[in-house]
Enzyme design. Structure first.
Site, PDB file in Angstrom:
ATOM      1  N   GLY A   1       8.747 -35.344 -16.187  1.00  0.00           N
ATOM      2  CA  GLY A   1       8.951 -36.626 -15.390  1.00  0.00           C
ATOM      3  C   GLY A   1       9.572 -38.097 -14.986  1.00  0.00           C
ATOM      4  O   GLY A   1       9.380 -38.579 -14.784  1.00  0.00           O
TER       5      GLY A   1
ATOM      6  N   LYS B   1      -4.186 -43.048 -14.411  1.00  0.00           N
ATOM      7  CA  LYS B   1      -4.524 -42.671 -13.007  1.00  0.00           C
ATOM      8  C   LYS B   1      -6.008 -43.034 -13.777  1.00  0.00           C
ATOM      9  O   LYS B   1      -7.229 -41.735 -14.565  1.00  0.00           O
ATOM     10  CB  LYS B   1      -4.443 -41.417 -12.284  1.00  0.00           C
TER      11      LYS B   1
ATOM     12  N   GLU C   1       5.838 -41.513 -21.468  1.00  0.00           N
ATOM     13  CA  GLU C   1       5.168 -40.209 -19.909  1.00  0.00           C
ATOM     14  C   GLU C   1       5.545 -41.699 -18.979  1.00  0.00           C
ATOM     15  O   GLU C   1       5.262 -42.451 -18.506  1.00  0.00           O
ATOM     16  CB  GLU C   1       3.731 -40.444 -20.934  1.00  0.00           C
TER      17      GLU C   1
ATOM     18  N   GLY D   1      -5.263 -37.272 -19.244  1.00  0.00           N
ATOM     19  CA  GLY D   1      -4.823 -37.546 -20.837  1.00  0.00           C
ATOM     20  C   GLY D   1      -5.118 -36.311 -21.832  1.00  0.00           C
ATOM     21  O   GLY D   1      -4.655 -36.493 -22.847  1.00  0.00           O
TER      22      GLY D   1
ATOM     23  N   ASP E   1      -2.938 -38.480 -16.541  1.00  0.00           N
ATOM     24  CA  ASP E   1      -3.954 -37.802 -15.678  1.00  0.00           C
ATOM     25  C   ASP E   1      -5.257 -38.292 -16.357  1.00  0.00           C
ATOM     26  O   ASP E   1      -6.124 -38.670 -16.888  1.00  0.00           O
ATOM     27  CB  ASP E   1      -3.299 -37.188 -14.740  1.00  0.00           C
TER      28      ASP E   1
END
Ligand code: 5GP
Length: 181
Positions: free
Chosen positions: A51, A137, A105, A111, A109
């Site tokens: 990603g 998030k 990263e 973590g 989210d």
């Protein structure tokens, strides 16, 4: 070219939520911070695949330091919800012992992935490890993480684009899109 506000990725529909322009300015802001904080150092950047490949490419071109980059992989996600299962860690070819490390990263989210990666990397006794994430998030975060660099905090929604995928697709957009249905 006119940018699409709504896109379809496989069976799901997404609406644009973070523009290319916002991404660029936030990345520049973080790069400036790293350039200041790491002055005189030679950091190793570890970009977490898949990603972060576009984020890493854009951020690193704003970094004005002697640096090394390596690409590592550790993923816990399938479909649109976190499985909580952490998969294997692969790809580290640089000796990080005694070196300052910056992990790149795409999104933190829960973590859990990042916490696991930190644990593995610390065994190699780097000088320091900082986390640099494109997105965070905060409402989903479970692991206790010190995230030094974050380009943008987002609500608890599923996003694609700019490197992030839905089931392997949707990575190749300039903007970021949020799942609407
Ligand atoms: P965590 O371990 O923090 O829960 O999950 C981290 C990984 O889950 C990220 O590296 C990313 O691959 C994936 N992930 C978490 N949230 C999203 C999201 O909204 N969209 C996409 N495409 N991937 C996500």
């Amino acid at each position: 070219m006119q940018r699409k506000r709504i896109i379809k990725v496989k069976d799901k529909t997404f609406a644009v939520s973070i523009s290319e322009r916002t991404l660029k300015s936030q990345i520049k802001r973080i790069a400036d911070q790293i350039n200041r904080d790491y002055e005189g150092k030679v950091p190793v950047f570890l970009a977490v695949l898949n990603g972060s490949f576009i984020f890493a490419a854009d951020l690193l071109r704003e970094i004005d330091l002697p640096l090394e980059i390596d690409f590592v992989k550790l993923s816990s996600y399938e479909g649109t919800s976190s499985t909580g299962n952490v998969r294997e860690f692969i790809g580290l070819n640089v000796d990080i012992t005694g070196r300052p490390v910056i992990i790149l990263e795409d999104i933190v989210d829960t973590g859990i992935t990042m916490a696991h990666m930190l644990e593995i990397l610390k065994r190699q006794n780097p000088e320091s490890i900082d986390i640099c994430t494109l997105l965070l998030k905060p409402s989903k975060l479970q692991a206790k993480l010190d995230i030094r660099y974050c380009c943008k905090e987002i609500p608890d929604d599923f996003v694609v684009g700019y490197g992030l995928d839905y089931d392997g697709f949707g990575r190749n957009t300039k903007d970021i899109y949020t799942l609407i249905k």
